[in-house]
Scaffold this motif. Structure first.
Motif: not given
Length: 446
Positions: A71-75, A125-131, A288-290, A293-299
């Motif tokens: 389920q986390a990989k679906i992100a 910001g690495g949040s998906i990979n960290n999750r 995940l918390t850190r 601090f980073r932005p999110n970029i989407n297409a």
């Protein structure tokens, strides 16, 4: 006088009923042992792994944890949304002044639209990979829980299995003593009638036999209770009386080194692996918390259709598509996440302390199991010597008693001593097996 006779008769009848009921209960219990189901040790372990309910729950939790990883990989996959709508519009009216006069506009009354919106995360910001990493660690944690639960089930089955055998062996020894006392009672009754022995000698022997029967009675009850618990562990119906099949070859003779035992435990015990995974989970929570601090970029991609294209001038269909990039950045995270990061760092420190505590506990378990194992091996030597001495003493006292040079109390004491030493040897042999498997459990090898 008549009342006293009736009272004595009633007491005798009550005594007779109690004796009969106790005898029938004893026979019923003996019958339950006769129909006991034979069970091999390897078979008990295999059944426990297949049927134990706690182990089934642990495996189900593992399956859930693996689903959470997927389920986390679906992100990382594109998000696609579809929307559509229909509206009926009544003929609009244009008013002049403050509702002084109006003109009705003849307009196309039907309006509809549809659009498809797709968004693909490019950078988060690495949040998906960290999750994903965190869910994988939780899955590894659950795998460790399954192995821990399996080891605990094996250890519980082992202890109950050989404790059950211990009770059967005790009953076997005690029953032989009951046979011996039966023979002595029949001899004493004749000797008492002939005036060769006192009535007290007969009563003392009967009391000894009664104690033997009580011992068998209690051991039989305990067999039923332990069988019930073992039934639950291995998935049998709870009314099944079990009979272990233990061979002398199962007695361990292995010499085990304490330092090697500790090294094996630190390498194999799932509790240590679980504590190490706990540290990694705490570290992933900090990462995940850190990422906040980073932005999110989407297409983004949009496909749209409308009818009518523009109100109120046109009644044409308008189709268009659009593609682009979007950036979002929670700048306030630079001060809102400060305390959460401090908390995550403290969690890492706590996880490291928990690892050290787990190592200390396992070290204590291994040392205790090692000492008990070594102690059990020495106990066998001592109890073997006790049986030899008790047997020699019993033979001497019996010879003296048969030649009227010893009292009945002496042979009763000698027989009790022999009975206790035999039971102690039986317990010591089976305790050695139990302590061996306890040590294997402490070393993480069970």
């Amino acid at each position: 006088m008549k009342y006293r006779q009736l009272k004595n008769l009633g007491l005798k009848y009550l005594f007779f009923v109690l004796v009969c009921s106790r005898t029938s209960l004893s026979f019923a219990q003996q019958d339950s042992l006769v129909i006991a189901k034979p069970l091999k040790f390897d078979e008990a372990i295999l059944l426990g792994i297949q049927n134990n309910k706690q182990l089934k729950i642990a495996n189900t939790n593992l399956a859930i944890a693996k689903e959470n990883v997927d389920q986390a990989k679906i992100a990382k996959m594109p998000r696609v949304g579809l929307s559509a709508g229909y509206t009926y519009i009544g003929d609009p009216k244009l008013y002049e002044g403050f509702y002084e006069s109006n003109i009705t506009v003849d307009y196309f009354n039907h309006m509809g639209f549809a659009n498809v919106v797709s968004s693909v995360p490019i950078y988060s910001g690495g949040s998906i990979n960290n999750r994903i990493k965190q869910q994988e660690l939780l899955s590894q944690m659950q795998e460790s829980v399954v192995k821990m639960t399996e080891a605990e089930v094996k250890n519980a089955i082992t202890e109950q299995y050989f404790t059950l055998e211990k009770l059967y062996r005790q009953i076997e020894v005690t029953k032989q003593n009951i046979i011996n006392t039966d023979l002595r009672i029949s001899q004493l009754k004749s000797r008492v009638n002939n005036g060769q022995n006192l009535k007290s000698d007969l009563l003392r022997t009967e009391l000894q036999q009664s104690n033997f029967k009580i011992s068998v009675f209690r051991s039989t009850n305990t067999i039923e209770l332990i069988s019930n618990y073992l039934d639950i562990l291995i998935g049998f119906p709870t009314n099944t009386i079990l009979k272990p099949e233990v061979a002398e070859s199962m007695l361990p003779t292995e010499n085990i080194d304490l330092q090697q035992s500790l090294a094996d435990a630190f390498q194999n015990r799932e509790e240590i692996k679980r504590a190490e995974i706990g540290i990694k989970i705490s570290e992933s929570s900090l990462s995940l918390t850190r990422s906040g601090f980073r932005p999110n970029i989407n297409a983004n991609l949009i496909l749209n259709t409308e009818y009518p294209a523009q109100w109120p001038s046109y009644v044409n269909i308008l189709n268009y598509w659009a593609a682009g990039l979007s950036l979002s950045w929670d700048v306030s995270s630079f001060y809102t996440l400060k305390h959460r990061i401090s908390g995550d760092k403290l969690e890492i420190d706590k996880s490291n302390i928990a690892l050290e505590i787990t190592k200390d506990q396992i070290s204590t378990e291994v040392k205790n199991a090692y000492v008990r194992y070594a102690e059990s091996k020495e106990n066998i030597k001592t109890y073997k010597k006790d049986v030899e001495l008790s047997m020699s003493n019993y033979k001497i006292v019996k010879s003296r008693y048969d030649n009227d040079f010893a009292l009945i109390s002496e042979i009763v004491d000698a027989e009790l001593q022999l009975n206790n030493s035999r039971i102690s040897l039986v317990n010591a042999n089976l305790d050695l097996i139990i302590q061996y498997y306890s040590l294997q459990y402490a070393m993480g090898k069970l």
